[in-house]
Design a protein around this motif. Structure first.
Motif, mmCIF file in Angstrom:
data_model
loop_
_atom_site.group_PDB
_atom_site.id
_atom_site.type_symbol
_atom_site.label_atom_id
_atom_site.label_comp_id
_atom_site.label_asym_id
_atom_site.label_seq_id
_atom_site.Cartn_x
_atom_site.Cartn_y
_atom_site.Cartn_z
ATOM 1 N N ASN A 66 0.851 -1.188 0.000
ATOM 2 C CA ASN A 66 0.000 0.000 0.000
ATOM 3 C C ASN A 66 0.887 1.238 0.000
ATOM 4 N N LYS A 67 1.035 1.849 -1.161
ATOM 5 C CA LYS A 67 1.918 2.995 -1.263
ATOM 6 C C LYS A 67 1.447 3.914 -2.377
ATOM 7 N N ALA A 68 1.882 5.172 -2.301
ATOM 8 C CA ALA A 68 1.492 6.162 -3.291
ATOM 9 C C ALA A 68 2.631 7.153 -3.460
ATOM 10 N N SER A 69 2.651 7.809 -4.603
ATOM 11 C CA SER A 69 3.669 8.821 -4.857
ATOM 12 C C SER A 69 3.131 9.850 -5.829
ATOM 13 N N VAL A 70 3.606 11.067 -5.686
ATOM 14 C CA VAL A 70 3.296 12.143 -6.628
ATOM 15 C C VAL A 70 4.613 12.840 -6.969
ATOM 16 N N ASN A 71 4.685 13.358 -8.187
ATOM 17 C CA ASN A 71 5.890 14.081 -8.587
ATOM 18 C C ASN A 71 5.518 15.203 -9.530
ATOM 19 N N PHE A 72 6.296 16.256 -9.439
ATOM 20 C CA PHE A 72 6.094 17.429 -10.290
ATOM 21 C C PHE A 72 7.447 17.851 -10.830
ATOM 22 N N ARG A 73 7.493 18.163 -12.127
ATOM 23 C CA ARG A 73 8.752 18.586 -12.747
ATOM 24 C C ARG A 73 8.480 19.729 -13.706
ATOM 25 N N ASN A 74 9.315 20.767 -13.619
ATOM 26 C CA ASN A 74 9.218 21.905 -14.525
ATOM 27 C C ASN A 74 10.624 22.290 -14.975
ATOM 28 N N ASN A 75 10.814 22.299 -16.285
ATOM 29 C CA ASN A 75 12.074 22.737 -16.883
ATOM 30 C C ASN A 75 11.741 23.653 -18.046
ATOM 31 N N GLU A 76 12.199 24.899 -17.959
ATOM 32 C CA GLU A 76 11.793 25.914 -18.925
ATOM 33 C C GLU A 76 12.234 25.581 -20.341
ATOM 34 N N GLU A 77 13.476 25.142 -20.493
ATOM 35 C CA GLU A 77 13.974 24.856 -21.831
ATOM 36 C C GLU A 77 14.973 23.706 -21.786
ATOM 37 N N ALA A 78 15.073 23.016 -22.925
ATOM 38 C CA ALA A 78 16.006 21.894 -23.023
ATOM 39 C C ALA A 78 17.441 22.407 -22.950
ATOM 40 N N TYR A 79 18.326 21.553 -22.401
ATOM 41 C CA TYR A 79 19.724 21.941 -22.291
ATOM 42 C C TYR A 79 20.601 20.705 -22.292
ATOM 43 N N GLN A 80 21.886 20.946 -22.411
ATOM 44 C CA GLN A 80 22.885 19.875 -22.351
ATOM 45 C C GLN A 80 23.858 20.181 -21.231
ATOM 46 N N THR A 81 24.166 19.171 -20.410
ATOM 47 C CA THR A 81 25.093 19.347 -19.306
ATOM 48 C C THR A 81 26.535 19.362 -19.815
ATOM 49 N N PRO A 82 27.490 19.751 -18.987
ATOM 50 C CA PRO A 82 28.899 19.729 -19.421
ATOM 51 C C PRO A 82 29.407 18.331 -19.747
ATOM 52 N N PHE A 83 28.672 17.295 -19.335
ATOM 53 C CA PHE A 83 29.084 15.920 -19.596
ATOM 54 C C PHE A 83 28.364 15.326 -20.807
ATOM 55 N N GLY A 84 27.596 16.147 -21.520
ATOM 56 C CA GLY A 84 26.946 15.691 -22.744
ATOM 57 C C GLY A 84 25.582 15.076 -22.553
ATOM 58 N N ASN A 85 24.987 15.176 -21.367
ATOM 59 C CA ASN A 85 23.650 14.633 -21.134
ATOM 60 C C ASN A 85 22.590 15.643 -21.570
ATOM 61 N N ASP A 86 21.675 15.188 -22.420
ATOM 62 C CA ASP A 86 20.604 16.057 -22.906
ATOM 63 C C ASP A 86 19.386 15.943 -22.009
ATOM 64 N N VAL A 87 18.856 17.095 -21.589
ATOM 65 C CA VAL A 87 17.680 17.156 -20.719
ATOM 66 C C VAL A 87 16.589 17.912 -21.457
ATOM 67 N N ALA A 88 15.420 17.271 -21.602
ATOM 68 C CA ALA A 88 14.327 17.858 -22.363
ATOM 69 C C ALA A 88 13.538 18.835 -21.497
ATOM 70 N N ALA A 89 12.889 19.772 -22.155
ATOM 71 C CA ALA A 89 11.980 20.670 -21.458
ATOM 72 C C ALA A 89 10.756 19.888 -21.004
ATOM 73 N N ALA A 90 10.176 20.290 -19.886
ATOM 74 C CA ALA A 90 9.031 19.552 -19.358
ATOM 75 C C ALA A 90 8.241 20.416 -18.400
ATOM 76 N N ASN A 91 6.964 20.112 -18.323
ATOM 77 C CA ASN A 91 6.085 20.706 -17.318
ATOM 78 C C ASN A 91 5.011 19.671 -17.028
ATOM 79 N N THR A 92 5.327 18.722 -16.161
ATOM 80 C CA THR A 92 4.478 17.561 -15.966
ATOM 81 C C THR A 92 4.185 17.318 -14.487
ATOM 82 N N PHE A 93 3.100 16.592 -14.279
ATOM 83 C CA PHE A 93 2.713 16.133 -12.943
ATOM 84 C C PHE A 93 2.438 14.638 -13.048
ATOM 85 N N GLY A 94 3.051 13.854 -12.207
ATOM 86 C CA GLY A 94 2.874 12.412 -12.231
ATOM 87 C C GLY A 94 2.331 11.896 -10.919
#
Length: 828
Positions: A706-734
């Motif tokens: 018996n468990k539950a979870s909620v998550n919220f994520r907001n990222n204004e614009e996509a970017y790439q980290t100094p290590f080459g990881n691509d992060v997409a823009a998002a505005n989601t609730f899970g």
């Protein structure tokens, strides 16, 4: 005639087992040579017979019983109307019997059951089920069932009935178990897959597997499949272990679809006119081979092969939502040899990937690299060690011949020597220095282009440096849940360097340009909060009642007299009580005796938090309560807005070229208990002076189910980290929730809400969702799963189009019998 309860033993011949007889009364007939026992129980070896009337004939070694008869043999319990059994050889007949095997929780009812030997029975006109036999949800009826307790059962001329309705007929059906394998039909497989997209809609799917136990080293499972909206199919699964240290399997699966495919909807980027009519009913198959063999004490051979007929087989028949990679062919062979300080590996691989998810487009990505063959190695050693200082070295590399169907092919070698030095500085700091160099050389050519021979090679120096320390402070409390706190602060200053090297060929073509230059400083401040839980001990003492119970249970009188010396003495905890016993008996008590005494002792109650004064407590183990980390990167290349590398472009685009201070990352993890956690992440942009990305996840649970979870994520614009990881823009609730209403019923749901739904074709807030329902009564279970996703497909005009895919899965398992190779969607 005797009319009082008696107990006796009977034995006529030496080779006849001795009987133990308990009865209220018995009648001896001298003329017939029989004994009639009423309300009796007869036992011999591992068999027990209870009945209202038992007739025993010693001369024939025959035992008969009528009325209410109950037989127990090991974990098998049977009740019946009538029994005849030979106590000498164990053979017998049970009539009107109901069997229950506690090991498998299975029931068998039959008009007549013949006992052949210990744990071996043959039943005539019978049923088999794991439900209540009086009202079973499902059962297998057969003209003859051979039942081997704790081994297997088999049935001939069998019919599977669900809710009283006949579903399947089997000429032969078997249930093998772990102790003994037996050839025969296995329980059928049931799966329902309904999708809103016709190309993924299967309807119900039924599989009837047959298991062939060839011998102890190999077996074969043949499964006949029927897919409602597609047609018939079959699968073969051959497994072998011919000798110690060797194992492998060969699998083949094929479906014969009756209806042609739609070229308009399933050609992908191809035009429907490009599809021939003969291609509208493509072959659907899968082949898989795996072999693992130990060659000697240090070497191992691993080979594998995987072939799919088309790009949609994984999604349709294996329920893989997004196949990655979407394999067409994959072959590999690998020989590895281990040494004390490293290993070497010879390998060869060939991989072909479908260009897109479209069954009628069988085109392969021709630019996919194949490695034929390759040699790799890795070795490491400690060169010097002194107290806390160590100097280690490592050497790794490879030699490879690679191939493309379209594009450049070649061969190359690369070697990377590396040194690592770790040492303390001023007693309070730890320093780590690492330096290495990647040395590579390649020769390439395009077989389709004459005179395209070329070569490239480069040496790239890299290094890492780190200095860190740990600051800590302890806190102690006299009340509350936690007794001690420990706050650790770990500042780390790191610097990473990768040399800027021109990575082009002799002719100026940029080959192999995958290693970007880097000069990055990082300050990390890690905060760790450790706690120790306070546990309140229950007071304990020996009372007069404790000693009386010991006497009634016939404990050693000498031990009891000695325990009278501490009668009525209340001790603050179990630990103090055991220490008292050790002093009293001079440490001569065994652990078993101490546990026995603790079982008789009187224990008090655990006090409330507001009444803890004078209560004995103990501390639990240290655990992590919370982490708060700050990560700040500084990119030296961004100091110069005009900097241009001679090699590949510098990775990372979080800030402009003249802003070397990258966003500050803050990460918080808070876990007060195993069923509750909070995770927070944000990225603060110094130049914009605001948080540009943040996420929050909260998980809570009353139990593992018996468990539950909620998550919220907001990222204004996509970017790439100094290590080459691509992060997409998002505005989601899970969200997700799983709830077990009872031992029989559980359900769960999850989904992702797109808070920027206007950017999608369907303008849907709910971009994905899943609902699951599990119903598990005592003898069967069913799982329903309804999923909905927004997917993307490519049209024949080359444009991407969104679509909504709704799929219903249904899985049924009868009797808790696990079905081999059962395909289920991953809902986690």
């Amino acid at each position: 005639m005797a009319s009082i309860p008696i107990q006796g033993f009977a034995q006529v011949e030496l080779d006849v087992p001795e009987l133990s007889i308990q009865t209220q009364s018995y009648l001896h007939n001298p003329d017939a040579g029989t004994y009639l026992y009423r309300n009796a129980k007869v036992e011999w070896e591992e068999i027990s017979v209870e009945s209202t009337e038992i007739l025993y004939h010693p001369g024939k070694n025959k035992l008969t019983a009528k009325g209410y008869v109950r037989v127990t043999e090991g974990e098998v319990i049977a009740v019946m109307d009538e029994l005849e059994i030979n106590i000498k050889d164990g053979t017998g007949v049970f009539r009107g019997a109901i069997f229950y095997d506690a090991s498998s929780k299975a029931y068998m009812t039959a008009k007549e059951v013949h006992r052949l030997d210990k744990g071996e029975y043959v039943a005539k006109t019978c049923t088999f089920t794991t439900c209540n036999p009086k009202s079973p949800a499902w059962k297998v009826t057969g003209s003859e069932v051979k039942y081997y307790a704790q081994n297997f059962s088999s049935s001939s001329s069998s019919t599977l009935r669900v809710g009283g309705v006949p579903v399947f007929y089997f000429p032969y059906l078997a249930w093998p178990t772990v102790k003994r394998r037996q050839s025969g039909f296995l329980p059928p497989e049931y799966l329902l897959v309904r999708s809103s997209l016709k190309k993924f809609d299967l309807g119900y799917r039924i599989g009837i597997p047959y298991f062939w136990n060839i011998d102890q080293e190999q077996d074969l499972t043949f499964t006949y499949d029927w897919v409602e909206l597609r047609g018939p199919g079959f699968s073969l699964d051959y497994q072998y272990a011919w000798k110690e240290g060797m194992r492998g399997e060969i699998k083949f699966q094929q479906f014969f679809e009756r209806d042609p495919r739609s070229p308009v909807n399933e050609s992908g980027s191809l035009s429907p006119q490009e599809i021939e009519s003969s291609e509208l009913k493509p072959q659907r198959f899968k082949f898989e081979f795996n072999h693992n063999q130990q060659l000697d004490g240090q070497s191992r051979l691993i080979t594998s092969a995987l072939v799919y007929s088309d790009s949609q087989f994984q999604k349709e028949y294996e329920l893989i939502e997004s196949p990655d990679p979407n394999t067409a062919q994959q072959f590999s062979v690998n020989i590895n040899r281990q040494f004390s300080k490293g290993s070497v590996t010879f390998s060869a691989t060939q991989t072909r990937i479908f260009s897109e998810l479209a069954i009628l487009n069988r085109k392969i990505d021709l630019t996919q690299i194949q490695y034929l063959p390759a040699f790799s190695f890795q070795f490491s050693d400690t060169l010097w060690r002194s107290e806390k200082s160590t100097l280690t070295s490592s050497l790794s590399g490879s030699a490879v011949r690679y191939f493309r169907v379209k594009g450049y092919n070649g061969e190359g070698v690369n070697v990377t020597p590396r040194l690592n030095f770790q040492f303390p500085l001023f007693q309070h700091y730890n320093v780590s220095l690492e330096v290495g160099e990647k040395i590579s050389s390649y020769k390439v050519r395009d077989s389709d282009v004459p005179g395209s021979e070329d070569a490239y090679g480069f040496n790239i120096l890299d290094g890492k440096a780190e200095i860190n320390t740990t600051l800590s402070r302890n806190f102690k409390t006299d009340s509350g849940i936690y007794s001690r706190f420990k706050h650790l602060i770990k500042p780390r200053l790191q610097y990473e360097y990768i040399e800027d090297v021109l990575q082009i060929s002799d002719s100026g073509v940029p080959f192999g340009g995958t290693i970007s230059t880097r000069r990055l400083a990082t300050l990390r401040i890690e905060n760790v909060l450790l706690v120790k839980r306070r546990f309140f001990e229950r007071r304990i003492k020996l009372t007069s009642l404790s000693l009386d119970r010991m006497r009634r249970n016939q404990l050693d009188p000498v031990l009891i007299r000695k325990l009278e010396q501490i009668l009525g003495q209340e001790l603050g905890s179990e630990k103090l009580f055991i220490e008292k016993l050790d002093r009293l008996f001079g440490g001569e008590l065994s652990a078993q005796q101490i546990d026995s005494i603790l079982g008789y002792a009187e224990k008090g109650v655990i006090p409330m938090l507001n009444s803890q004064a004078g209560v004995q407590t103990r501390e639990g183990k240290s655990r992590n309560l919370a982490n708060l980390n700050f990560v700040q990167h500084y990119d030296f290349f961004k100091k110069d807005p005009y900097f241009q590398p001679v090699g590949p472009s510098v990775k990372g685009n979080e800030t402009d070229s003249n802003q070397p201070l990258l966003p500050l990352r803050t990460i918080l993890n808070f876990r007060p208990g195993s069923t509750f956690s909070i995770n927070l992440f944000n990225r603060y942009h110094h130049q914009k002076r605001r948080v540009v990305e943040y996420s929050l996840e909260v998980s809570v649970g009353l139990s593992a189910h018996n468990k539950a979870s909620v998550n919220f994520r907001n990222n204004e614009e996509a970017y790439q980290t100094p290590f080459g990881n691509d992060v997409a823009a998002a505005n989601t609730f899970g969200f997700s929730n799983s709830f077990e209403a009872s031992d029989e019923l559980a359900f769960g749901f999850s989904g992702t809400v797109n808070l920027d739904a206007d950017s999608y074709t369907f303008r849907r807030r709910l971009s994905s969702s899943a609902f699951t329902l599990d119903y598990r009564p005592e003898c069967w279970d069913i799982r329903l799963a309804l999923t909905e996703d927004v997917g993307i497909t490519e049209s024949n005009s080359g444009l991407e189009q969104e679509y909504i895919d709704r799929t219903l899965y249904a899985y049924i398992n009868l009797g808790g019998i696990s079905i081999p190779e059962q395909i289920l969607p991953d809902m986690e």
